[in-house]
Scaffold this motif. Structure first.
Motif, PDB file in Angstrom:
ATOM      1  N   UNK A  93       0.835  -1.209   0.000  1.00 11.65           N
ATOM      2  CA  UNK A  93       0.000   0.000   0.000  1.00 11.65           C
ATOM      3  C   UNK A  93       0.863   1.249   0.000  1.00 11.65           C
ATOM      4  N   UNK A  94       1.902   1.242   0.821  1.00  9.26           N
ATOM      5  CA  UNK A  94       2.777   2.419   0.918  1.00  9.26           C
ATOM      6  C   UNK A  94       3.466   2.677  -0.418  1.00  9.26           C
ATOM      7  N   UNK A  95       3.858   1.615  -1.103  1.00  6.21           N
ATOM      8  CA  UNK A  95       4.485   1.781  -2.422  1.00  6.21           C
ATOM      9  C   UNK A  95       3.479   2.386  -3.410  1.00  6.21           C
ATOM     10  N   UNK A  96       2.272   1.853  -3.414  1.00  3.48           N
ATOM     11  CA  UNK A  96       1.245   2.354  -4.331  1.00  3.48           C
ATOM     12  C   UNK A  96       0.936   3.822  -4.049  1.00  3.48           C
ATOM     13  N   UNK A  97       0.866   4.172  -2.768  1.00  2.00           N
ATOM     14  CA  UNK A  97       0.611   5.569  -2.384  1.00  2.00           C
ATOM     15  C   UNK A  97       1.661   6.498  -2.965  1.00  2.00           C
ATOM     16  N   UNK A  98       2.891   5.986  -3.068  1.00  2.00           N
ATOM     17  CA  UNK A  98       3.976   6.818  -3.601  1.00  2.00           C
ATOM     18  C   UNK A  98       4.144   6.620  -5.111  1.00  2.00           C
ATOM     19  N   UNK A  99       3.138   6.039  -5.723  1.00  2.00           N
ATOM     20  CA  UNK A  99       3.133   5.950  -7.184  1.00  2.00           C
ATOM     21  C   UNK A  99       3.881   4.766  -7.764  1.00  2.00           C
ATOM     22  N   UNK A 100       4.207   3.796  -6.935  1.00  2.00           N
ATOM     23  CA  UNK A 100       4.959   2.642  -7.432  1.00  2.00           C
ATOM     24  C   UNK A 100       4.078   1.389  -7.377  1.00  2.00           C
ATOM     25  N   UNK A 101       3.738   0.810  -8.509  1.00  2.00           N
ATOM     26  CA  UNK A 101       2.884  -0.374  -8.484  1.00  2.00           C
ATOM     27  C   UNK A 101       3.590  -1.539  -7.781  1.00  2.00           C
ATOM     28  N   UNK A 102       2.844  -2.217  -6.936  1.00  2.00           N
ATOM     29  CA  UNK A 102       3.447  -3.299  -6.171  1.00  2.00           C
ATOM     30  C   UNK A 102       2.422  -4.386  -5.924  1.00  2.00           C
ATOM     31  N   UNK A 103       2.894  -5.584  -5.694  1.00  2.00           N
ATOM     32  CA  UNK A 103       1.989  -6.698  -5.395  1.00  2.00           C
ATOM     33  C   UNK A 103       2.570  -7.524  -4.283  1.00  2.00           C
ATOM     34  N   UNK A 104       1.713  -7.853  -3.324  1.00  2.00           N
ATOM     35  CA  UNK A 104       2.199  -8.655  -2.194  1.00  2.00           C
ATOM     36  C   UNK A 104       1.813 -10.117  -2.368  1.00  2.00           C
TER      37      UNK A 104
END
Ligand code: ASP
Ligand code: MG
Length: 405
Positions: free
Chosen positions: A83-94
């Motif tokens: 979530x923190x990555x996405x908030x900063x504009x970086x797509x991520x998947x856990x």
């Protein structure tokens, strides 16, 4: 694109502020042109909290259910970090361990990784995503959740790096590298730029707690360069890799020590074939691990036999010996749980004589009595009274110029 596996330990993700800061670090590394796979531990204290919850219910909790419980800690951090990555504009998947198929054996609470299927991870990376994987956990062939043993996230990271053929596996923690010795004991201990796997393995098994031993074994087996660095400050950390000709070969790389030692001595045991097995088999059957062993030269058909164990196992070992004492016809059993082990480690030792004598003379000059000695190709360990630990480590650090580059 270079592929880096980064692992962040519990303190590095210990609060939401820390998780946001870690996301920044990941994005910085990605923007330098790297593919990034991240492995995280549970938030600091969380695994301990879960352990104590279980202990409130059962003295020895069912191993399968215990793993189901413990694995939840990491599931919290993978989601928050993504979530923190996405908030900063970086797509991520856990992903949990099971979801990326970190296949393990079925030994709950200390499972070993057998195989990793990396297809999903590659797909996500190809789409420009950061992949965030839960450390410390996997799944067995029957789909049961397993955990890898305390501190196991390091092993997850190295195993993933090996499976993905990553260029480097970076272990972010609360120290900024591997030091010549514990800086709390020797304030001018120095951070090592590089150290080889063999040395790191010795340091880890001799008490330096920077990395889980198993993760170093894994890295060494698959030749994955490992870097230990701080998630709190910038810096190069310490690179751990295969020994090569270009590496600066210090005589001694570091001094490891362990405060948790105890020794047991059997006086006047029969000096006959089979005696060592007779003493040590029941000890190992009691699940006590033996470290150093000394058997003296016999006289009048008897001999003295001494060995060391972890201090936590002292009472158990003493008890086992006491029960054996009739059978063994020993004269006396002596024990001492006020001892420590100090070890010099360095591959440079292989090609240099005289290290041992410098070590012994340094300790003697400080009036420190050596009770036991053991050596290997790249290590010399001594047992001394615990009151000499700090003095011993400091004087050796100076004697071998470890504060100097
Ligand atoms: N969370 C697990 C533990 O505390 C695994 C790890 O941190 O590496 O042991
Ligand atoms: Mg940890």
């Amino acid at each position: 694109m270079p592929l880096i596996v980064q692992k962040y330990g519990g303190t590095s993700v210990g609060s939401t502020e820390r998780i946001i800061a870690v996301a920044k670090k990941i994005i910085a590394a990605k923007s330098q042109g790297n593919d990034i796979v991240v492995v995280v531990s549970a938030m600091s204290g969380e695994t301990n909290r879960l352990v104590s919850l279980a202990k409130e219910i059962a003295e020895s909790p069912n191993a399968r259910e215990f793993d189901v419980l413990l694995a939840t800690g990491e599931q919290v951090t993978i989601s928050l970090l993504s979530m923190a990555l996405a908030e900063q504009g970086c797509p991520a998947r856990s992903y949990t361990g099971g979801q990326v198929s970190i296949l393990t054996d079925n030994v709950h609470n200390k499972a070993r990784i057998l195989e990793i299927t990396d297809k999903k991870i590659h797909n996500d990376l190809n789409q420009g995503k950061v992949v965030v994987v839960a450390g410390f956990q996997g799944i067995d062939v029957e789909g049961n959740i397993t955990t890898l043993g305390r501190g196991g996230s390091d092993t997850t990271a190295v195993a993933l790096a090996a499976a993905l053929k990553a260029d480097e596996c970076q272990i972010y923690t609360d120290v900024d590298g591997v030091y010549t010795t514990d800086p709390r004991v020797v304030p001018d201990a120095r951070r090592l730029e590089q150290i080889c796997f063999e040395e790191m393995l010795e340091m880890a098994s001799l008490g330096s707690k920077v990395l889980q031993i198993r993760s170093v074994e894994f890295a060494s087996k698959y030749n994955v360069p490992l870097r230990v660095l701080s998630s709190f400050e910038d810096g190069n950390g310490t690179l751990i890799k295969m020994e090569n000709d270009k590496m600066e070969k210090a005589l001694i790389s570091g001094i490891a020590f362990s405060r948790d030692e105890a020794k047991l001595t059997l006086i006047g045991v029969k000096d006959s074939p089979g005696i060592a097995a007779h003493i040590l088999t029941p000890i190992s059957e009691a699940n006590v691990e033996v470290d150093m062993i000394i058997q003296n030269k016999g006289k009048n058909n008897t001999t003295d036999f001494t060995f060391t164990v972890h201090r936590n196992d002292y009472a158990k070992a003493l008890n086992t010996l006491t029960n054996l004492s009739k059978e063994l016809e020993v004269k006396e059993i002596l024990g001492d749980d006020k001892i420590v082990k100090i070890s010099l480690v360095g591959v440079g030792m292989r090609s240099h004589a005289g290290i041992a004598s410098t070590m012994f003379k340094t300790l003697a000059d400080e009036g420190i009595n050596i009770q036991m000695i053991s050596t290997s190709e790249i290590k010399i360990s001594v047992i001394v009274n615990e009151k000499y630990l700090e003095l011993g480590v400091r004087s050796l650090h100076t004697a071998f110029d470890l504060e100097k580059v």
